[in-house]
Design an enzyme around this catalytic site. Sequence first.
Site, short mmCIF file in Angstrom:
data_model
loop_
_atom_site.label_atom_id
_atom_site.label_comp_id
_atom_site.label_asym_id
_atom_site.label_seq_id
_atom_site.Cartn_x
_atom_site.Cartn_y
_atom_site.Cartn_z
N SER A 196 134.83 83.38 -9.91
CA SER A 196 135.68 84.05 -10.88
C SER A 196 135.07 83.87 -12.27
CB SER A 196 137.07 83.42 -10.86
OG SER A 196 137.80 83.79 -12.00
N TYR A 220 141.95 75.67 -11.28
CA TYR A 220 141.29 76.91 -10.84
C TYR A 220 139.92 77.05 -11.50
CZ TYR A 220 140.65 81.78 -9.45
OH TYR A 220 140.16 82.94 -8.91
N1 NAP Z 1 142.57 88.81 -7.64
C1 NAP Z 1 141.81 88.49 -8.66
O1 NAP Z 1 141.99 89.03 -9.79
C2 NAP Z 1 140.66 87.54 -8.52
C3 NAP Z 1 139.83 87.33 -9.63
C4 NAP Z 1 138.76 86.46 -9.51
C5 NAP Z 1 138.52 85.83 -8.31
N2 NAP Z 1 139.35 86.02 -7.25
C6 NAP Z 1 139.03 85.30 -6.00
O2 NAP Z 1 138.97 86.20 -4.92
C7 NAP Z 1 139.35 85.54 -3.70
C8 NAP Z 1 140.41 86.36 -2.99
O3 NAP Z 1 141.53 86.44 -3.86
P1 NAP Z 1 142.70 87.53 -3.72
O4 NAP Z 1 142.96 88.04 -5.07
O5 NAP Z 1 142.40 88.44 -2.60
O6 NAP Z 1 143.90 86.55 -3.37
P2 NAP Z 1 145.05 86.62 -2.25
O7 NAP Z 1 145.50 88.01 -2.05
O8 NAP Z 1 146.02 85.57 -2.65
O9 NAP Z 1 144.28 86.16 -0.92
C9 NAP Z 1 143.77 84.86 -0.79
C10 NAP Z 1 143.40 84.66 0.65
O10 NAP Z 1 142.90 83.31 0.82
C11 NAP Z 1 143.59 82.73 1.93
N3 NAP Z 1 143.62 81.28 1.88
C12 NAP Z 1 144.20 80.48 0.96
N4 NAP Z 1 144.05 79.19 1.32
C13 NAP Z 1 143.37 79.17 2.49
C14 NAP Z 1 142.91 78.14 3.37
N5 NAP Z 1 143.16 76.86 3.09
N6 NAP Z 1 142.22 78.49 4.48
C15 NAP Z 1 141.97 79.80 4.75
N7 NAP Z 1 142.40 80.82 3.98
C16 NAP Z 1 143.09 80.50 2.85
C17 NAP Z 1 144.99 83.34 1.84
O11 NAP Z 1 145.70 83.12 3.05
P3 NAP Z 1 147.33 83.15 3.09
O12 NAP Z 1 147.73 84.60 3.13
O13 NAP Z 1 147.64 82.41 4.33
O14 NAP Z 1 147.81 82.47 1.84
C18 NAP Z 1 144.60 84.80 1.61
O15 NAP Z 1 144.19 85.40 2.79
C19 NAP Z 1 139.81 84.14 -4.12
O16 NAP Z 1 138.76 83.21 -3.91
C20 NAP Z 1 140.08 84.30 -5.60
O17 NAP Z 1 139.97 83.07 -6.30
C21 NAP Z 1 140.41 86.86 -7.32
#
Ligand code: NAP
Length: 234
Positions: free
Chosen positions: A143, A158
């Site tokens: 990120s 984070y």
């Molecule tokens: N959205 C943004 O703006 C953004 C920006 C920068 C970086 N990111 C990064 O992109 C990645 C995906 O984020 P997202 O926005 O798609 O978030 P999201 O919709 O909250 O999805 C996160 C995913 O990670 C899974 N997860 C969490 N803890 C876990 C564990 N212990 N073992 C296995 N799976 C686990 C969640 O499972 P559950 O459904 O079971 O909780 C979910 O499938 C993350 O690494 C995040 O930090 C996102």
Amino acid sequence: MSSKIILVTGANKGIGLEIVKQLAELKHSVILTSRNENLGIKAVNSLKEKNLNVDYHQLEVTSDESIEKAFDYVKNKYGKLDVLINNAGVFLENQENSSFFNCDIDIIKQTMEINFFGALKVSKKFVDLLKQSDDARIINMSSGMGQLSEMGGGYIGYRVSKTSLNALTRIMSNELRKYKIKVNTMCPGWVKTDMGGPNATRELPQGADTAVWLATVEDCPTGKFFKDRKEIDW
Ligand SMILES: NC(=O)c1ccc[n+]([C@@H]2O[C@H](COP(=O)([O-])OP(=O)(O)OC[C@H]3O[C@@H](n4cnc5c(N)ncnc54)[C@H](OP(=O)(O)O)[C@@H]3O)[C@@H](O)[C@H]2O)c1
């Protein structure tokens, strides 16, 4: 382009699920993994409705036992792994508990456990299968909040978890160079997901694009930080 075997963590929703969808559309063999099996299978079925077939295995990135089982599954079924995408992540802090003055150490530890140690453990285990590929890659979902050159205040857990993931990317890329395994990290931008929230500026396809590109581009670089397919500062 030959079909690759690609495993994505945390792929039952959000950016992870979109990465799986785009890679399946490109006819790669994708293993969608999730910590919650029901949610993972539901996600696989949602792709089936779009005529996209993907494989599934449970994977909780903090659990050695779960990582071991997923590893055995991939080893027995495919005998190798071409691309590992460490996408699973959490954002557990809010404005009340995330600054230097009011941070909650337990929340920081939980965040590190998933966002940093999870990616490290999964990579460490799966490296033996990546070594069996002739074009192996690891992609870490970081990120801009972990970018030292842009570091602001707040959200200590984070931010530090993603800065650590970036450092790990550099360390792994150096140590895995001799096996020709490429390791990169990326920022998807601010994406509309459960984590990013409804005010985010990007839709899912754009959030997944750089990961799909890093997984499939010819002559993949190594040890770099990317956003929108371009190298960015650490
Ligand atoms: N959205 C943004 O703006 C953004 C920006 C920068 C970086 N990111 C990064 O992109 C990645 C995906 O984020 P997202 O926005 O798609 O978030 P999201 O919709 O909250 O999805 C996160 C995913 O990670 C899974 N997860 C969490 N803890 C876990 C564990 N212990 N073992 C296995 N799976 C686990 C969640 O499972 P559950 O459904 O079971 O909780 C979910 O499938 C993350 O690494 C995040 O930090 C996102």
